[in-house]
Design an enzyme around this catalytic site. Structure first.
Site, PDB file in Angstrom:
ATOM      1  CB  THR A   1      -0.899   0.084   1.255  1.00 60.17           C
ATOM      2  OG1 THR A   1      -0.058   0.188   2.420  1.00 60.17           O
ATOM      3  CG2 THR A   1      -1.825  -1.093   1.371  1.00 60.17           C
ATOM      4  CG  ASP A   2       1.092   5.964  -1.182  1.00 61.96           C
ATOM      5  OD1 ASP A   2       2.044   6.124  -0.389  1.00 61.96           O
ATOM      6  OD2 ASP A   2       0.828   6.770  -2.087  1.00 61.96           O
ATOM      7  CD1 TRP A   3       4.831   5.296   4.961  1.00 56.28           C
ATOM      8  CD2 TRP A   3       4.648   4.152   3.058  1.00 56.28           C
ATOM      9  NE1 TRP A   3       5.945   4.487   4.838  1.00 56.28           N
ATOM     10  CE2 TRP A   3       5.856   3.771   3.688  1.00 56.28           C
ATOM     11  CE3 TRP A   3       4.319   3.539   1.839  1.00 56.28           C
ATOM     12  CZ2 TRP A   3       6.734   2.821   3.150  1.00 56.28           C
ATOM     13  CZ3 TRP A   3       5.190   2.597   1.302  1.00 56.28           C
ATOM     14  CH2 TRP A   3       6.365   2.251   1.951  1.00 56.28           C
TER      15      TRP A   3
ATOM     16  N   GLY B   1      -2.499   3.810   3.098  1.00 59.95           N
ATOM     17  CA  GLY B   1      -3.497   3.518   2.078  1.00 59.95           C
ATOM     18  C   GLY B   1      -4.651   2.712   2.652  1.00 59.95           C
TER      19      GLY B   1
END
Length: 821
Positions: free
Chosen positions: A307-309, A311
């Site tokens: 995931t993006d941080w 996310g």
């Protein structure tokens, strides 16, 4: 470079092996030494490095407890980002933060000490390795090279040069102890206002995919993995964590996924980062159709998805709420983390205590199957087992910053675009006396803010670059601008320390008319720099950003008037990573150089081009419109509600950038693919391998330098397809080649290859990529509207190139923009 990487690895491994011999239990079997990772005195299969990683991982996973497995699905947080007070991740309980975590890194996987599983380190970003320059208890600074941004790398149109950048970034990541570089970023430049356009490559997916593939291959040659980002349709920053993107399956596949598809198939990235946004109602990080059906089943991706941080959270600011273990319940759907693992998002970053507790609860209540957990754990272990750290590499902290700075300068100059050069205003004469106007001339914007920024040792301004090259700079103007810029920079010192702050573009001081006139009398030429800041977490504005401010307009008008009255030239340098308005003022000046955001050597690189040391060969990879309202996404870019958008509709469909301008006959200020040179080129008649397409088609032509100085040319191949069942743009880029440096009179043969998918459009009714029968026109061009040579071939019968799954359809069912061609 390869020898240097190998020697670096060998040195690091020797250090590591000595360290292990002194501090770690060892097992000797068949006269070979192995680490006793779990310290049981026996050689377990997962410890046996003679076995494949597949065999070792399959032996290890059954040994892990549920807690171990959940720890592996979560990162350890963002230690080292002390400036993010209120945004810290909460480390999963029972885990010791590894001592080797790099200050300023983006985080790591979770180490499992009882099994000897190390953490792997993640570092940002697309323009270089982002780490903290200072470390507690040390006087040394840990600088990394600030390379040109992605938007400039793409304007070189040189994939070999992009791979060199990748090698250098990967080398610095390796030597500083990183295992995964969170780069490259290849989202489409859909609209000039996206705050993160500077990180991205182009409005065209072919360029985005080819550049990302080259950089990926370069980074991964060092043993460091990449994380392609942000997957997918992440084309604006305003309320990015809760934005629902609505678009057709055709627009998604042809425009927003195509670059990722090229990069995945050509470069085998270690990881892919899912984006924050939703697509047609579902978070990308929780979309099985995106992460499994398309990415893994259709494209054959073998790596891991992270995931993006944060996310999956709807609002990162909610993390500052100290209730519920630091995470507000209002910031996430309680089932989102199970959905992410089920969808094929293997690693949740940066990892929080809430996620640990909920994932464990999901398994115990059978909301999350242990099979899905095990599959994701295996993917995370693949990252770890394939990492330099697992191979035994210990950071040497000794990158060759000097040679990388030279590379940064070279790439920056290769990507700069000469937009205008009336009456050969450029290059500068050797004895030019320069009147340097504009705050940007005394403060280079080398890159954007946010995770794409780099802590670099220095930044060369244009004034410094010109002086370094021996040019005389007007000292009276310097006395006005330098103190003004210094004071303006002081005002934003605190902002510069914060990761997600978007810096304001510096304003202009008052320069009186008599000062400008005196400057015109005493100098031979004027240079005005127009700069634009941009960054992660916010989008740009039209007023005073895309459009010039009144002060900037007046400056251009007054300087041009004063200098032109006595027959002297005026040059404008644009220091911006994304499009600005040029049409209203470009006729007032003699030359315009698009310098983008050129990295730490920016001032030297700009001077290299202005002086003629480097002949400009960059070409635009994003259209510069006459006015913002000409951009096809302008009516719907902001989303609704405008102040905090929740929904945005991509109603322009496939008509992004030049596809729209060319098809709908909208004149740009400067078209896609455009760029001048200090020399001229001629194209020969193209030669086709066949006049009828059959599986492949090859094309070649000769490019000749017909001017007086050495230079490089970018040959662009555009394809116009016959009318079929779906609406199509008038032409699309299907290939490009940049020549070597050609001396005056020298020629080079360039070659293109067309594959069946190059001919095809996506037909959503058939769930297939289809090439229609008929005549295909080929344009060999120096820009998207400047065809130098035209030829054609025939496809005798309709060709179904690829059948795919019918997924990710537009949930609002609006009709895409159509040309009815």
């Amino acid at each position: 470079m390869r020898k240097k990487v190998i020697s670096c690895l060998i040195a690091g491994i020797l250090v590591f092996n000595f360290y292990k011999a002194q501090n770690s239990p060892q097992i000797v079997v068949d006269n070979q030494r192995f680490s006793d990772l779990n310290k049981d005195g026996k050689l377990q299969p997962y410890e046996d490095t003679r076995l494949s990683n597949y065999e070792r991982i399959n032996d290890l996973v059954p040994r892990l407890s549920l807690d171990d497995k959940i720890h592996l699905l979560l990162g350890t947080g963002m230690v080292g980002f002390e400036m993010l007070k209120g945004f810290e991740a909460i480390d999963p309980k029972g885990v010791t933060i590894p001592s080797y975590l790099i200050p300023g890194s983006a985080g790591s996987t979770t180490p499992i000490e009882k099994w000897g599983i190390p953490a792997v380190i993640f570092t940002d970003g697309p323009a270089g390795v982002r780490i903290s320059a200072k470390r507690k208890g040390e006087t040394r600074t840990y600088y990394a090279t600030g390379f040109p941004v992605g938007a400039l790398i793409s304007t070189t149109w040189d994939v070999e040069l992009a791979e060199e950048i990748g090698k250098a970034i990967g080398d610095e990541a390796l030597r500083y102890g990183s295992d995964i570089q969170l780069a490259p970023a290849l989202n489409i430049i859909r609209n000039p206002l996206c705050g993160r356009n500077f990180e991205y490559f182009s409005e065209d997916p072919l360029i985005a995919g080819k550049m990302a593939s080259a950089i990926t291959q370069g980074i991964q040659k060092n043993g460091v993995g990449v994380s392609l980002k942000h997957f997918a349709a992440n084309n604006s920053e305003n309320n990015r964590m809760d934005l629902n993107v609505h678009l057709s399956q055709r627009a998604l596949r042809e425009i927003y996924l195509r670059g990722f598809e090229i990069a995945v198939k050509e470069s085998n990235p270690a990881t892919i980062m899912s984006s924050y946004n939703k697509i047609n109602g579902t978070y990308t990080s929780a979309s099985y159709d995106l992460l499994t059906t398309i990415l893994r089943k259709e494209w054959g991706f073998k790596g891991s998805v992270i995931t993006d941080w944060f996310g999956g959270y709807s609002n990162v600011s909610a993390v500052s709420d100290t209730s519920h273990n630091g995470i507000s319940k209002d910031s996430y759907d309680e089932n989102i983390f199970a959905k992410q693992i089920n969808a094929g998002n293997n690693l949740l970053m940066p990892g929080t205590q809430v996620q640990f507790e909920l994932l464990k609860k999901y398994v115990e209540t059978q909301q999350l199957s242990i099979e899905d957990v095990n599959n994701s754990v295996k993917k995370v272990l693949e990252i770890i087992f394939n990492s330099p750290r697992e191979e035994g590499y210990i950071a040497t902290n000794d990158p060759d910053l000097k040679s990388h700075a030279l590379l940064s300068r070279k790439v920056a100059s290769e990507g700069m675009i000469l937009l205008k050069n009336d009456k050969a205003a450029l290059p500068l004469a050797n004895d030019s006396k320069i009147a340097l106007f504009g705050s940007g001339s005394y403060n280079i914007i080398s890159g954007g803010t946010g995770s794409g920024n780099v802590n670099k040792a220095y930044e060369i301004t244009l004034s410094e670059g010109l002086e370094n090259a021996g040019y005389s700079i007007d000292k009276n103007l310097d006395k006005i601008y330098s103190p003004f810029v210094k004071e303006e920079l002081k005002k934003i010192e605190d902002l510069k320390k914060k990761l997600l702050s978007i810096l304001p573009t510096l304003t202009q001081p008052i320069v009186r008319e008599n000062v400008i006139k005196n400057s015109a009398k005493n100098n031979s030429i004027a240079i005005i720099t127009i700069g634009r800041e941009a960054g992660e977490s916010g989008d740009r504005k039209i007023k005073d950003d895309f459009d010039l401010s009144e002060k900037e307009k007046n400056l251009i008008s007054e300087v041009s008037k004063a200098f032109h009255e006595i027959n002297k030239r005026v040059i404008v340098v644009i220091n911006s990573g994304s499009a600005i308005e040029t049409s209203s003022w470009k006729d007032k000046v003699d030359a315009i150089l698009w310098a983008s955001l050129p990295g730490q050597e920016g001032g030297n690189a700009i001077t290299d081009v202005l002086s003629g040391k480097v002949n400009p060969s960059g070409k635009l990879t994003q259209t510069l419109p006459v006015k913002y309202s000409d951009v096809p996404s302008a009516p719907n870019f902001d989303g609704v509600p405008a102040e905090k958008p929740i929904n945005v509709s991509y109603k322009e469909g496939i008509y992004v950038g030049y596809r729209y301008f060319n098809t709908f006959n909208v004149s740009p200020s400067y078209e896609f693919g455009y760029g001048l040179s200090y020399t001229t080129f001629d194209y020969s008649e193209p030669v086709l391998s066949s006049l009828e397409f059959n599986q492949k088609l090859y094309l070649s032509l000769k490019v000749k330098n017909t001017g007086n100085v050495a230079g490089k040319e970018v040959v662009q191949l555009y394809l116009s397809t016959p009318k079929g069942d779906v609406d199509k743009p008038v032409k699309e880029l299907k290939g490009f080649v940049k020549t070597k440096l050609l001396k005056p009179g020298e020629s080079q043969n360039v070659y293109f290859e067309l594959q069946p998918k190059d001919l095809a459009s996506f037909n959503p009714l058939a769930s297939a990529w289809i090439a229609d029968a008929g005549v295909y026109k080929v344009e060999l061009s120096s820009s998207s509207i400047n065809a130098k040579r035209i030829t054609s071939f025939t496809l005798p019968e309709k060709l179904v190139v690829e059948k795919v799954n019918n997924v990710l359809n537009n949930d609002l069912n609006f009709q895409d923009l159509s040309s009815n061609r």
